[in-house]
Structures are given as C-alpha cells and as structure tokens.
Design a protein around this motif. Structure first.
Motif, PDB file in Angstrom:
ATOM      1  N   TRP A   1       0.812  -1.209   0.000  1.00  0.00           N
ATOM      2  CA  TRP A   1       0.000   0.000   0.000  1.00  0.00           C
ATOM      3  C   TRP A   1       0.843   1.256   0.000  1.00  0.00           C
ATOM      4  CZ3 TRP A   1      -3.545  -1.654   4.617  1.00  0.00           C
ATOM      5  CH2 TRP A   1      -4.432  -2.649   4.175  1.00  0.00           C
ATOM      6  N   LEU A   2       0.250   2.312  -0.552  1.00  0.00           N
ATOM      7  CA  LEU A   2       0.764   3.665  -0.397  1.00  0.00           C
ATOM      8  C   LEU A   2      -0.168   4.388   0.553  1.00  0.00           C
ATOM      9  CD1 LEU A   2       1.671   4.906  -4.004  1.00  0.00           C
ATOM     10  CD2 LEU A   2       3.198   3.974  -2.251  1.00  0.00           C
ATOM     11  N   TYR A   3       0.403   5.182   1.439  1.00  0.00           N
ATOM     12  CA  TYR A   3      -0.361   6.031   2.347  1.00  0.00           C
ATOM     13  C   TYR A   3      -0.087   7.474   1.939  1.00  0.00           C
ATOM     14  CZ  TYR A   3      -0.511   1.797   5.193  1.00  0.00           C
ATOM     15  OH  TYR A   3      -0.695   0.519   5.638  1.00  0.00           O
ATOM     16  N   TRP A   4      -1.091   8.117   1.367  1.00  0.00           N
ATOM     17  CA  TRP A   4      -1.003   9.500   0.926  1.00  0.00           C
ATOM     18  C   TRP A   4      -1.491  10.375   2.071  1.00  0.00           C
ATOM     19  CZ3 TRP A   4       0.198  10.127  -4.432  1.00  0.00           C
ATOM     20  CH2 TRP A   4       0.106   8.974  -5.199  1.00  0.00           C
ATOM     21  N   LEU A   5      -0.663  11.263   2.604  1.00  0.00           N
ATOM     22  CA  LEU A   5      -1.079  12.139   3.698  1.00  0.00           C
ATOM     23  C   LEU A   5      -1.828  13.324   3.113  1.00  0.00           C
ATOM     24  CD1 LEU A   5       0.877  10.212   5.043  1.00  0.00           C
ATOM     25  CD2 LEU A   5       1.777  12.128   6.341  1.00  0.00           C
ATOM     26  N   VAL A   6      -3.107  13.429   3.461  1.00  0.00           N
ATOM     27  CA  VAL A   6      -4.008  14.438   2.907  1.00  0.00           C
ATOM     28  C   VAL A   6      -4.496  15.358   4.028  1.00  0.00           C
ATOM     29  CG1 VAL A   6      -4.697  12.951   0.972  1.00  0.00           C
ATOM     30  CG2 VAL A   6      -6.013  12.903   3.106  1.00  0.00           C
ATOM     31  N   PRO A   7      -5.098  16.490   3.691  1.00  0.00           N
ATOM     32  CA  PRO A   7      -5.545  17.421   4.734  1.00  0.00           C
ATOM     33  C   PRO A   7      -6.500  16.772   5.739  1.00  0.00           C
ATOM     34  CG  PRO A   7      -5.604  18.482   2.588  1.00  0.00           C
ATOM     35  CD  PRO A   7      -5.320  17.029   2.341  1.00  0.00           C
ATOM     36  N   PRO A   8      -6.459  17.251   6.981  1.00  0.00           N
ATOM     37  CA  PRO A   8      -7.360  16.716   7.998  1.00  0.00           C
ATOM     38  C   PRO A   8      -8.815  16.904   7.585  1.00  0.00           C
ATOM     39  CG  PRO A   8      -6.136  18.614   8.852  1.00  0.00           C
ATOM     40  CD  PRO A   8      -5.639  18.343   7.478  1.00  0.00           C
ATOM     41  N   GLU A   9      -9.657  15.990   8.051  1.00  0.00           N
ATOM     42  CA  GLU A   9     -11.097  15.992   7.765  1.00  0.00           C
ATOM     43  C   GLU A   9     -11.420  15.599   6.329  1.00  0.00           C
ATOM     44  OE1 GLU A   9     -12.930  16.122  10.455  1.00  0.00           O
ATOM     45  OE2 GLU A   9     -11.149  16.631  11.603  1.00  0.00           O
ATOM     46  N   SER A  10     -10.436  15.192   5.538  1.00  0.00           N
ATOM     47  CA  SER A  10     -10.705  14.738   4.168  1.00  0.00           C
ATOM     48  C   SER A  10     -11.598  13.505   4.160  1.00  0.00           C
ATOM     49  CB  SER A  10      -9.394  14.421   3.436  1.00  0.00           C
ATOM     50  OG  SER A  10      -8.647  15.586   3.221  1.00  0.00           O
ATOM     51  N   SER A  11     -11.440  12.644   5.160  1.00  0.00           N
ATOM     52  CA  SER A  11     -12.233  11.415   5.193  1.00  0.00           C
ATOM     53  C   SER A  11     -13.728  11.712   5.278  1.00  0.00           C
ATOM     54  CB  SER A  11     -11.806  10.507   6.342  1.00  0.00           C
ATOM     55  OG  SER A  11     -12.002  11.152   7.579  1.00  0.00           O
ATOM     56  N   ALA A  12     -14.105  12.826   5.892  1.00  0.00           N
ATOM     57  CA  ALA A  12     -15.512  13.196   6.004  1.00  0.00           C
ATOM     58  C   ALA A  12     -16.093  13.613   4.653  1.00  0.00           C
ATOM     59  CB  ALA A  12     -15.684  14.328   7.019  1.00  0.00           C
ATOM     60  N   ARG A  13     -15.233  14.074   3.751  1.00  0.00           N
ATOM     61  CA  ARG A  13     -15.682  14.542   2.437  1.00  0.00           C
ATOM     62  C   ARG A  13     -15.365  13.561   1.315  1.00  0.00           C
ATOM     63  NH1 ARG A  13     -13.155  18.504   5.047  1.00  0.00           N
ATOM     64  NH2 ARG A  13     -11.290  18.485   3.761  1.00  0.00           N
ATOM     65  N   TRP A  14     -14.632  12.498   1.610  1.00  0.00           N
ATOM     66  CA  TRP A  14     -14.168  11.561   0.587  1.00  0.00           C
ATOM     67  C   TRP A  14     -15.322  10.669   0.136  1.00  0.00           C
ATOM     68  CZ3 TRP A  14      -9.557  11.150  -1.909  1.00  0.00           C
ATOM     69  CH2 TRP A  14      -9.291   9.971  -2.605  1.00  0.00           C
ATOM     70  N   ALA A  15     -15.729  10.796  -1.104  1.00  0.00           N
ATOM     71  CA  ALA A  15     -16.767   9.929  -1.658  1.00  0.00           C
ATOM     72  C   ALA A  15     -16.127   8.591  -2.025  1.00  0.00           C
ATOM     73  CB  ALA A  15     -17.387  10.587  -2.886  1.00  0.00           C
ATOM     74  N   SER A  16     -16.935   7.573  -2.084  1.00  0.00           N
ATOM     75  CA  SER A  16     -16.447   6.246  -2.442  1.00  0.00           C
ATOM     76  C   SER A  16     -15.599   6.318  -3.717  1.00  0.00           C
ATOM     77  CB  SER A  16     -17.644   5.315  -2.648  1.00  0.00           C
ATOM     78  OG  SER A  16     -17.194   4.028  -2.961  1.00  0.00           O
TER      79      SER A  16
END
Length: 179
Positions: free
Chosen positions: A96-111
C-alpha cells in the motif's frame, strides 16, 4: 538615543507583566493536550523513531491505495501537479501507499474504486524521517512541513491511473470496517 538602563525592563519584568496581564488562573484550552501530543509525535519522528499517530485532528488523514507500478504512475502525476508530490509512505509488506491528505478529508471523501480515505479514530505509524527505503514502511515522498497531498487532484490521478489491487477488501478485513 537609548533609554536609561533603569527604564528598560528586564526579561523577568517583562514575563511578570505578561503573567499579570493574562488575569487569573484559567483552565488550559481543551486542545492543548492534543497539541502537546502532536509536538511529541513530530519530535519522535524527527529523532529517527517510528511513531504511531491518530489520524484526523489538526494533522492529516490518509488515503490508501495500491503501491504497485501503476501507483508509481500516480505519484509521478502528483509530482507534476504539485511541483513535487506531498508526503507519501510506501509499505512494501502490505503493498500500500499512504497519501497524507488534509485533515477531515475522510468526512468529504466519496467512495472511490481504487482508494480508501481514513481519518479519526484510526491511527498510522509514521516511519522516521530518515527512512527512505525498505525494509518496512518508508517515505516514498518525504514529509514537508508546508504541504499535504490535495485530495481533488489525487482522486483524479487515482481514477486515471487505476492502481491495482484495490485496498478495500484487505482494509475491511484488517480494520473491521466497511467501505
């Protein structure tokens, strides 16, 4: 023209003035414990220790994708888009790659068909900053204090490149989550 020495406050006098002007004792801000934890974590990573951190909060969330040859194409594309890709950790063992993205992105990440975004309450182990090659997880693109990977361009890059295998089933099994 300089002020007479007796008119220039000493460091102790300035500190005392600041304390007095702050008023009575106050409760520390609720997020101060989080800030202290963040500082300890970043110092540990900087001093060449792997460190487990909570996702979300004020630091970052993480997008997880495959780390195969196709995913390297997505990293190259993000290098072009960002003028040098934001922080990416590769874990050869999991693939796997782990891409560090801005905080709270998971709340806006669509499938997404080729990636999963996780935030709080999950954790990630950050490799020490000097680890840039296997064995174990390492910084494929080092962490820079001034940038994370932007989710919009990352979504598009992963949709275009389509790295396989997707992490969905393995993450669901490992973390007991549904995606």
């Amino acid at each position: 023209m300089t002020a007479p020495a007796e008119l220039v406050p000493t460091g102790a006098e300035m500190l005392q003035h600041l304390v007095e002007s702050a008023g009575g004792a106050r409760q520390p801000a609720a997020d101060m414990a989080d800030l202290a934890e963040i500082i300890r974590t970043l110092l540990a990573v900087e001093t060449r220790r792997d460190t487990r951190v909570r996702l979300g909060g004020n630091l970052f969330d993480v997008v997880i994708s495959s780390s195969g040859l196709q995913a390297r194409g997505a990293v190259a594309l993000m290098d072009e888009i960002q003028g040098g890709c934001g922080p990416v950790i590769e874990d050869p063992e999991s693939g796997w790659l782990y891409w560090l993205v801005p905080p709270e992105s998971s709340a806006r990440w669509a499938s997404h068909s080729h990636a999963v975004c996780l935030g709080a309450p999950h954790t990630i182990t950050l490799p020490s900053l000097n680890r840039t090659a296997p064995p174990g997880p390492y910084w494929l693109r080092p962490s820079a204090s001034d940038r994370l990977v932007p989710t919009g361009p990352l979504r598009e890059a992963l949709a275009q490149i389509r790295p396989e295998p997707t992490p969905h089933a393995a993450l669901a099994l490992q973390l007991g989550i549904t995606t």
